[in-house]
Design a protein around this motif. Structure first.
Motif, PDB file in Angstrom:
ATOM      1  N   GLY A  15       0.832  -1.200   0.000  1.00 14.02           N
ATOM      2  CA  GLY A  15       0.000   0.000   0.000  1.00 14.02           C
ATOM      3  C   GLY A  15       0.865   1.248   0.000  1.00 14.02           C
ATOM      4  N   GLY A  18       1.194   4.476  -4.516  1.00  5.69           N
ATOM      5  CA  GLY A  18       0.597   5.317  -5.543  1.00  5.69           C
ATOM      6  C   GLY A  18      -0.246   4.542  -6.540  1.00  5.69           C
ATOM      7  N   ASN A 174       6.591   4.320  -9.928  1.00  6.97           N
ATOM      8  CA  ASN A 174       6.055   5.561  -9.377  1.00  6.97           C
ATOM      9  C   ASN A 174       7.038   6.124  -8.363  1.00  6.97           C
ATOM     10  OD1 ASN A 174       4.081   7.594  -9.099  1.00  6.97           O
ATOM     11  ND2 ASN A 174       3.280   6.609  -7.259  1.00  6.97           N
TER      12      ASN A 174
HETATM   13  N1  ADP Z   1       4.012  10.404  -8.244  1.00  3.53           N
HETATM   14  C1  ADP Z   1       3.568  10.936  -7.116  1.00  3.53           C
HETATM   15  N2  ADP Z   1       4.030  12.155  -6.692  1.00  3.53           N
HETATM   16  C2  ADP Z   1       3.602  12.690  -5.520  1.00  3.53           C
HETATM   17  N3  ADP Z   1       2.719  12.122  -4.715  1.00  3.53           N
HETATM   18  C3  ADP Z   1       2.220  10.921  -5.085  1.00  3.53           C
HETATM   19  C4  ADP Z   1       2.613  10.272  -6.295  1.00  3.53           C
HETATM   20  N4  ADP Z   1       1.924   9.106  -6.394  1.00  3.53           N
HETATM   21  C5  ADP Z   1       1.136   9.022  -5.292  1.00  3.53           C
HETATM   22  N5  ADP Z   1       1.321  10.111  -4.499  1.00  3.53           N
HETATM   23  C6  ADP Z   1       0.692  10.385  -3.194  1.00  3.53           C
HETATM   24  O1  ADP Z   1       1.015   9.316  -2.317  1.00  3.53           O
HETATM   25  C7  ADP Z   1      -0.084   8.985  -1.479  1.00  3.53           C
HETATM   26  C8  ADP Z   1      -0.451   7.505  -1.659  1.00  3.53           C
HETATM   27  O2  ADP Z   1      -0.902   7.323  -2.989  1.00  3.53           O
HETATM   28  P1  ADP Z   1      -2.109   6.333  -3.352  1.00  3.53           P
HETATM   29  O3  ADP Z   1      -2.342   6.457  -4.815  1.00  3.53           O
HETATM   30  O4  ADP Z   1      -3.265   6.553  -2.447  1.00  3.53           O
HETATM   31  O5  ADP Z   1      -1.394   4.948  -3.015  1.00  3.53           O
HETATM   32  P2  ADP Z   1      -1.987   3.448  -2.871  1.00  3.53           P
HETATM   33  O6  ADP Z   1      -3.274   3.383  -3.617  1.00  3.53           O
HETATM   34  O7  ADP Z   1      -0.915   2.576  -3.440  1.00  3.53           O
HETATM   35  O8  ADP Z   1      -2.157   3.213  -1.400  1.00  3.53           O
HETATM   36  C9  ADP Z   1      -1.206   9.948  -1.870  1.00  3.53           C
HETATM   37  O9  ADP Z   1      -1.232  11.041  -0.993  1.00  3.53           O
HETATM   38  C10 ADP Z   1      -0.813  10.402  -3.279  1.00  3.53           C
HETATM   39  O10 ADP Z   1      -1.292  11.702  -3.574  1.00  3.53           O
END
Ligand code: ADP
Ligand code: MG
Length: 266
Positions: A15, A18, A174
């Motif tokens: 988790g 991203g 990512n």
């Molecule tokens: N490339 C990125 N740059 C900056 N922040 C990111 C990036 N990818 C994800 N995030 C941030 O990281 C956090 C976790 O991302 P999320 O997509 O919810 O992850 P997951 O679904 O794998 O748990 C969120 O706050 C998101 O905005």
């Protein structure tokens, strides 16, 4: 799934790497290629798609049998998050999760879609494995950060899809590098290139590198995904390129499939 061209899963072993952010922007990138796209939030314990797409309200019942999907930036969307309050924890065992997922697939009026993007829950436990088997997947996109720990989990994710004969369409790196918004300098916080190397090792396509950038974080969390709200920016282009590779992988039917190296007992 009648009317649905291809269902693809966006998954990660871990988790917080991203996955949801990538899934949403990938879905929007596919939309920009002129495809009709649906988005199914299969992260029952941590649904984040409603927030990432700034969708409010509850889905309507159609004729008392099916739910109408919600709309987010032209995507048809379904999530358990529409049906329960944000702060209500989902205290469900595996079979409940599976039945909720089945309902979100079959009892929703998806209509005709070219692609459905499924935001999978993190991990490779029983629930994930069952889901990967229950959903008729055409392929899976694995999201990883570059560092070793995340890559070990990504490897498990690939092995899980191998186990259920779902082709891996490729790996996205990512948070691949950090671009300082002030000075523009780049630093490789989590290392760099690990996912590309892993893709080569596993014989699956490498789909692209997404930087760690404050605009992606701020816009994602505000429900303003970059592909929809900053389509001319550099990040939107990166996601659209990833979407193009995914579409091409799907239409070529030439998704890489690594030889299973790890045996997972059913
Ligand atoms: N490339 C990125 N740059 C900056 N922040 C990111 C990036 N990818 C994800 N995030 C941030 O990281 C956090 C976790 O991302 P999320 O997509 O919810 O992850 P997951 O679904 O794998 O748990 C969120 O706050 C998101 O905005
Ligand atoms: Mg998520």
């Amino acid at each position: 799934m009648p009317g649905v061209g291809a269902i693809i899963a966006v998954a990660s072993g871990k988790g917080g790497v991203g996955k949801s952010t990538t899934a949403v922007n990938l879905a929007l990138g596919l939309r920009d290629l002129g495809l009709k796209v649906g988005m199914l939030d299969a992260d029952i314990y941590g649904p984040s798609v409603p927030k990432l797409l700034a969708i409010k309200g509850k889905p309507e019942m159609l004729g008392g049998t099916k739910l109408r999907p919600m709309d987010g930036y032209g995507l048809k969307v379904m999530s358990i998050g529409f049906l329960v309050e944000e702060e209500t924890p989902m205290i469900w065992r595996g079979p409940m999760v599976i039945s909720a997922l089945t309902q979100m697939l079959r009892e929703v009026e998806w209509g005709t879609l070219d692609v459905m993007v499924v935001d999978m829950p993190p991990g490779t436990g029983d629930a994930q494995l069952t889901m990967a088997q229950q959903v008729p997947l055409k392929g899976a996109v694995i999201v990883s950060t570059p560092q070793d720990l995340a890559l070990i989990d990504a490897r498990r994710g690939i092995a899980m899809f191998n186990r259920v004969n779902v082709p891996v369409l490729g790996i996205v790196e990512n948070m691949s590098y950090f671009l300082c918004p002030q000075c523009g300098e780049r630093s490789d916080i989590f290392g760099h290139g690990g996912a590309r190397h892993e893709a080569e090792r596993q014989g699956v396509p490498f789909l692209g590198e997404v930087p760690l950038h404050i605009d992606i974080r701020e816009k994602s969390d505000a429900g303003l995904p970059v592909v929809a709200t900053a389509p001319d920016g550099p990040h939107a282009k990166i996601y659209r390129d990833i979407a193009t590779r995914v579409r091409d992988g799907l239409s070529a039917g030439a998704a890489g499939r690594a030889a299973p190296k790890i045996v997972i007992e059913a």
